[in-house]
Scaffold this motif. Sequence first.
Motif, PDB file in Angstrom:
ATOM      1  N   LEU A 116       0.830  -1.213   0.000  1.00 57.13           N
ATOM      2  CA  LEU A 116       0.000   0.000   0.000  1.00 57.13           C
ATOM      3  C   LEU A 116       0.860   1.257   0.000  1.00 57.13           C
ATOM      4  O   LEU A 116       0.571   2.224  -0.717  1.00 57.13           O
ATOM      5  CB  LEU A 116      -0.935   0.000   1.214  1.00 57.13           C
ATOM      6  CG  LEU A 116      -2.051  -1.059   1.211  1.00 57.13           C
ATOM      7  CD1 LEU A 116      -2.709  -1.144   2.580  1.00 57.13           C
ATOM      8  CD2 LEU A 116      -3.087  -0.737   0.132  1.00 57.13           C
ATOM      9  N   THR A 117       1.937   1.235   0.792  1.00 58.23           N
ATOM     10  CA  THR A 117       2.854   2.382   0.834  1.00 58.23           C
ATOM     11  C   THR A 117       3.476   2.629  -0.531  1.00 58.23           C
ATOM     12  O   THR A 117       3.573   3.773  -0.996  1.00 58.23           O
ATOM     13  CB  THR A 117       3.965   2.138   1.875  1.00 58.23           C
ATOM     14  OG1 THR A 117       3.370   1.948   3.157  1.00 58.23           O
ATOM     15  CG2 THR A 117       4.929   3.315   1.931  1.00 58.23           C
ATOM     16  N   LYS A 118       3.880   1.552  -1.182  1.00 62.74           N
ATOM     17  CA  LYS A 118       4.453   1.659  -2.521  1.00 62.74           C
ATOM     18  C   LYS A 118       3.445   2.273  -3.489  1.00 62.74           C
ATOM     19  O   LYS A 118       3.769   3.153  -4.293  1.00 62.74           O
ATOM     20  CB  LYS A 118       4.870   0.278  -3.001  1.00 62.74           C
ATOM     21  CG  LYS A 118       5.680   0.275  -4.293  1.00 62.74           C
ATOM     22  CD  LYS A 118       5.793  -1.134  -4.890  1.00 62.74           C
ATOM     23  CE  LYS A 118       6.291  -2.143  -3.903  1.00 62.74           C
ATOM     24  NZ  LYS A 118       6.410  -3.502  -4.503  1.00 62.74           N
ATOM     25  N   GLY A 119       2.196   1.800  -3.390  1.00 56.34           N
ATOM     26  CA  GLY A 119       1.153   2.319  -4.272  1.00 56.34           C
ATOM     27  C   GLY A 119       0.856   3.780  -4.014  1.00 56.34           C
ATOM     28  O   GLY A 119       0.673   4.576  -4.950  1.00 56.34           O
ATOM     29  N   LEU A 120       0.821   4.189  -2.736  1.00 56.93           N
ATOM     30  CA  LEU A 120       0.548   5.594  -2.389  1.00 56.93           C
ATOM     31  C   LEU A 120       1.667   6.511  -2.883  1.00 56.93           C
ATOM     32  O   LEU A 120       1.406   7.627  -3.363  1.00 56.93           O
ATOM     33  CB  LEU A 120       0.376   5.726  -0.868  1.00 56.93           C
ATOM     34  CG  LEU A 120      -0.925   5.136  -0.298  1.00 56.93           C
ATOM     35  CD1 LEU A 120      -0.864   5.070   1.219  1.00 56.93           C
ATOM     36  CD2 LEU A 120      -2.129   5.964  -0.757  1.00 56.93           C
ATOM     37  N   GLU A 121       2.907   6.057  -2.755  1.00 61.37           N
ATOM     38  CA  GLU A 121       4.029   6.863  -3.260  1.00 61.37           C
ATOM     39  C   GLU A 121       3.951   7.019  -4.773  1.00 61.37           C
ATOM     40  O   GLU A 121       4.242   8.088  -5.320  1.00 61.37           O
ATOM     41  CB  GLU A 121       5.355   6.209  -2.862  1.00 61.37           C
ATOM     42  CG  GLU A 121       5.667   6.319  -1.378  1.00 61.37           C
ATOM     43  CD  GLU A 121       6.942   5.585  -1.007  1.00 61.37           C
ATOM     44  OE1 GLU A 121       7.517   4.902  -1.888  1.00 61.37           O
ATOM     45  OE2 GLU A 121       7.365   5.680   0.165  1.00 61.37           O
ATOM     46  N   LEU A 122       3.518   5.947  -5.433  1.00 63.87           N
ATOM     47  CA  LEU A 122       3.377   6.006  -6.886  1.00 63.87           C
ATOM     48  C   LEU A 122       2.263   6.971  -7.284  1.00 63.87           C
ATOM     49  O   LEU A 122       2.407   7.735  -8.247  1.00 63.87           O
ATOM     50  CB  LEU A 122       3.084   4.604  -7.432  1.00 63.87           C
ATOM     51  CG  LEU A 122       3.102   4.435  -8.950  1.00 63.87           C
ATOM     52  CD1 LEU A 122       4.443   4.853  -9.539  1.00 63.87           C
ATOM     53  CD2 LEU A 122       2.803   2.986  -9.333  1.00 63.87           C
ATOM     54  N   ILE A 123       1.159   6.962  -6.523  1.00 66.53           N
ATOM     55  CA  ILE A 123       0.053   7.896  -6.794  1.00 66.53           C
ATOM     56  C   ILE A 123       0.520   9.336  -6.627  1.00 66.53           C
ATOM     57  O   ILE A 123       0.226  10.220  -7.448  1.00 66.53           O
ATOM     58  CB  ILE A 123      -1.137   7.599  -5.857  1.00 66.53           C
ATOM     59  CG1 ILE A 123      -1.782   6.255  -6.245  1.00 66.53           C
ATOM     60  CG2 ILE A 123      -2.180   8.719  -5.922  1.00 66.53           C
ATOM     61  CD1 ILE A 123      -2.796   5.755  -5.237  1.00 66.53           C
ATOM     62  N   LYS A 124       1.280   9.599  -5.552  1.00 69.91           N
ATOM     63  CA  LYS A 124       1.803  10.958  -5.328  1.00 69.91           C
ATOM     64  C   LYS A 124       2.736  11.388  -6.445  1.00 69.91           C
ATOM     65  O   LYS A 124       2.692  12.518  -6.925  1.00 69.91           O
ATOM     66  CB  LYS A 124       2.545  11.018  -3.991  1.00 69.91           C
ATOM     67  CG  LYS A 124       1.640  10.981  -2.776  1.00 69.91           C
ATOM     68  CD  LYS A 124       2.468  11.074  -1.502  1.00 69.91           C
ATOM     69  CE  LYS A 124       1.586  11.033  -0.263  1.00 69.91           C
ATOM     70  NZ  LYS A 124       2.412  11.116   0.973  1.00 69.91           N
ATOM     71  N   LYS A 125       3.578  10.467  -6.849  1.00 65.38           N
ATOM     72  CA  LYS A 125       4.526  10.780  -7.918  1.00 65.38           C
ATOM     73  C   LYS A 125       3.790  11.106  -9.214  1.00 65.38           C
ATOM     74  O   LYS A 125       4.137  12.061  -9.921  1.00 65.38           O
ATOM     75  CB  LYS A 125       5.470   9.598  -8.126  1.00 65.38           C
ATOM     76  CG  LYS A 125       6.556   9.842  -9.158  1.00 65.38           C
ATOM     77  CD  LYS A 125       7.492   8.643  -9.261  1.00 65.38           C
ATOM     78  CE  LYS A 125       8.576   8.888 -10.304  1.00 65.38           C
ATOM     79  NZ  LYS A 125       9.491   7.727 -10.432  1.00 65.38           N
ATOM     80  N   GLU A 126       2.766  10.308  -9.517  1.00 60.72           N
ATOM     81  CA  GLU A 126       2.012  10.519 -10.753  1.00 60.72           C
ATOM     82  C   GLU A 126       1.220  11.824 -10.720  1.00 60.72           C
ATOM     83  O   GLU A 126       1.015  12.456 -11.749  1.00 60.72           O
ATOM     84  CB  GLU A 126       1.060   9.340 -10.987  1.00 60.72           C
ATOM     85  CG  GLU A 126       1.796   8.053 -11.360  1.00 60.72           C
ATOM     86  CD  GLU A 126       0.878   6.850 -11.390  1.00 60.72           C
ATOM     87  OE1 GLU A 126      -0.293   6.992 -10.968  1.00 60.72           O
ATOM     88  OE2 GLU A 126       1.321   5.773 -11.829  1.00 60.72           O
ATOM     89  N   SER A 127       0.778  12.218  -9.524  1.00 61.88           N
ATOM     90  CA  SER A 127      -0.005  13.454  -9.416  1.00 61.88           C
ATOM     91  C   SER A 127       0.860  14.673  -9.115  1.00 61.88           C
ATOM     92  O   SER A 127       0.347  15.778  -8.950  1.00 61.88           O
ATOM     93  CB  SER A 127      -1.078  13.291  -8.330  1.00 61.88           C
ATOM     94  OG  SER A 127      -0.469  13.027  -7.077  1.00 61.88           O
ATOM     95  N   GLY A 128       2.175  14.470  -9.017  1.00 65.38           N
ATOM     96  CA  GLY A 128       3.093  15.587  -8.776  1.00 65.38           C
ATOM     97  C   GLY A 128       3.035  16.122  -7.372  1.00 65.38           C
ATOM     98  O   GLY A 128       3.400  17.279  -7.115  1.00 65.38           O
ATOM     99  N   LEU A 129       2.572  15.304  -6.392  1.00 67.75           N
ATOM    100  CA  LEU A 129       2.407  15.768  -5.017  1.00 67.75           C
ATOM    101  C   LEU A 129       3.552  15.375  -4.094  1.00 67.75           C
ATOM    102  O   LEU A 129       3.489  15.639  -2.898  1.00 67.75           O
ATOM    103  CB  LEU A 129       1.099  15.208  -4.435  1.00 67.75           C
ATOM    104  CG  LEU A 129      -0.184  15.687  -5.141  1.00 67.75           C
ATOM    105  CD1 LEU A 129      -1.396  15.014  -4.519  1.00 67.75           C
ATOM    106  CD2 LEU A 129      -0.308  17.202  -5.041  1.00 67.75           C
ATOM    107  N   LEU A 130       4.579  14.717  -4.642  1.00 67.99           N
ATOM    108  CA  LEU A 130       5.733  14.362  -3.806  1.00 67.99           C
ATOM    109  C   LEU A 130       6.418  15.625  -3.298  1.00 67.99           C
ATOM    110  O   LEU A 130       6.693  16.551  -4.064  1.00 67.99           O
ATOM    111  CB  LEU A 130       6.735  13.527  -4.605  1.00 67.99           C
ATOM    112  CG  LEU A 130       6.527  12.010  -4.610  1.00 67.99           C
ATOM    113  CD1 LEU A 130       7.586  11.365  -5.476  1.00 67.99           C
ATOM    114  CD2 LEU A 130       6.569  11.439  -3.214  1.00 67.99           C
ATOM    115  N   GLN A 131       6.652  15.688  -2.016  1.00 67.25           N
ATOM    116  CA  GLN A 131       7.331  16.844  -1.431  1.00 67.25           C
ATOM    117  C   GLN A 131       8.787  16.899  -1.895  1.00 67.25           C
ATOM    118  O   GLN A 131       9.384  15.877  -2.212  1.00 67.25           O
ATOM    119  CB  GLN A 131       7.289  16.757   0.095  1.00 67.25           C
ATOM    120  CG  GLN A 131       5.885  16.814   0.677  1.00 67.25           C
ATOM    121  CD  GLN A 131       5.234  18.157   0.448  1.00 67.25           C
ATOM    122  OE1 GLN A 131       5.895  19.192   0.522  1.00 67.25           O
ATOM    123  NE2 GLN A 131       3.932  18.146   0.156  1.00 67.25           N
ATOM    124  N   ALA A 132       9.353  18.076  -1.910  1.00 72.35           N
ATOM    125  CA  ALA A 132      10.746  18.245  -2.352  1.00 72.35           C
ATOM    126  C   ALA A 132      11.688  17.425  -1.480  1.00 72.35           C
ATOM    127  O   ALA A 132      12.601  16.775  -1.973  1.00 72.35           O
ATOM    128  CB  ALA A 132      11.124  19.717  -2.319  1.00 72.35           C
TER     129      ALA A 132
END
Length: 535
Positions: A116-132
């Motif tokens: 689930l953590t892997k999937g959530l990180e992928l969702i953030k990356k795809e939506s451009g929401l990963l923090q700097a």
Amino acid sequence: MKRVLIADDELHICNLIKCLIDWEAYGLEVAGFAHDGETAFQMCQELLPSFLITDIRMPGLNGLELMKKIAETLPDIKVIIVTGYSQFPYALQAIKYHVIDYLLKPVQKNELEAALTKGLELIKKESGLLQADSANLVSAQKIKDNLLMCMIKNKNDMDNRRQIFDVYRDQFYSNDKERGWQLIQINFVFRSGEDIAFIQNFLKTKMKAIMTEGIGTNAIEIITTLLGNDFYCLINGNMDYLEEKKYENYIKDKLIILNETIQKVNFVIGVSNIYADYHKIYDCIAQFEKCVLHKVYKGKDRIIYFEKVPQPIYDTQFFLNDTFRKNFANALKNEDIRKISVLLEELSVVLYNYSKRTDGKTVLGIYDILVEEFYLTIFGYSQNDEVIESKKEILQQGRYFYSVSGLFHYLGEIIGSEIQSISKKKEEQSIKPVKLAQRYIEKHYMDDITLEEIAKEVGWTATYLSSSFKKNTGKSVVDYLTYIRVQHAKELLLDTERSIGEVADIVGFHDAKYFATRFKKITGVSPNEYRGLFS
């Protein structure tokens, strides 16, 4: 809240998965259950969940068909497989549909949380929401992983080693005396199959998760890389923790379970000593060669600690003494396959008897020497590219064996096969001029050809051709020429308009009486009788 859909044909499995996770802590909620593939797909279209957790075996549309439809029509949904099907072909197909993870029942909480953590990180990356800061951490981790790869690739290049150390020291090194370094290497041997690239990709992702779960957060830092069939994990953590925690047993158990899924992989886990000085990382790398090669004594699916690998008292020269070398060389020269097999079998028994006083590296060193001696005896120093590649392949294959007896039995089979192949080629080469002589006779049988003329045509002396021709065909050159002339005469005798003398002249007999004598000797009847019987 992001939605999660759980699909399984058994309700209690759906409930178990729902109760396993604190969904709210992950910003998730279970939006519903589906008990067949068609319903699951309809609910995905209606609810647009972020995650689908599905079984493979379901009525109607099965899990693989469901994944395919989702990959084609709803690619944003992250799919996690939870199934009792421990067959890798299913996992392989699942990988092709870009699933997040493939988990076996009974699913473990930490495995599902990691997926689930892997999937959530992928969702953030795809939506451009990963923090700097998060992105920087990911980037730093990749740099460290790449540095470890460079360390391993350049282990014998002192200049590059120094530069790599400088980069690591300046950017990542913390001079904490209570912290230590340890390297774990997992050497995989793939049995066979066209899907090795998929398996390697699967292992690369899976191994990192297993390492993280097994080693825990106290290790602080885990650096990993995959080179070919070897997975490396460099651990930097508290010295007491590294010395007390036997996480390698956890990793071994997970790999055995994983192998039930893949069913095409054997492995050996090598564990280095622990060092307080990060300059000793290269010592850790050097230790792995000894650990991995020692599998010829320890077997497959084992943990091999460097500190427990025997320091060899006897080197290769002890086992390959003058008597053995002389017997082996004579057997090679005489192409005595049985003798070679016996010598190698006896050698493997001796090596087993000395297993506590030597190591796998010495065994592989002996194997390499014998391979080199074989190729040098058979091919000499002028080895072409094909021979060099063949030797290289056989040397490499030796690294895949999990027993001394298996290793030298393989070598005996390879040498026997090569000797048979070489003997066949020699035989073909020796008989080639004979076949050329036969073709020349069959083409010129009606002419006044001589043994000397035929010998010149094939490039041999008349004496050598006469001897070899008789040996390979059972007939002398003259007898073979006569035989061919008689065979053609049989065809001509069916034409009653030609006289016996004309037939004799056409096939190369210029004396009708001599023709009649030779014809009767070969066929048992005279030319006239033959014509009367068959015309």
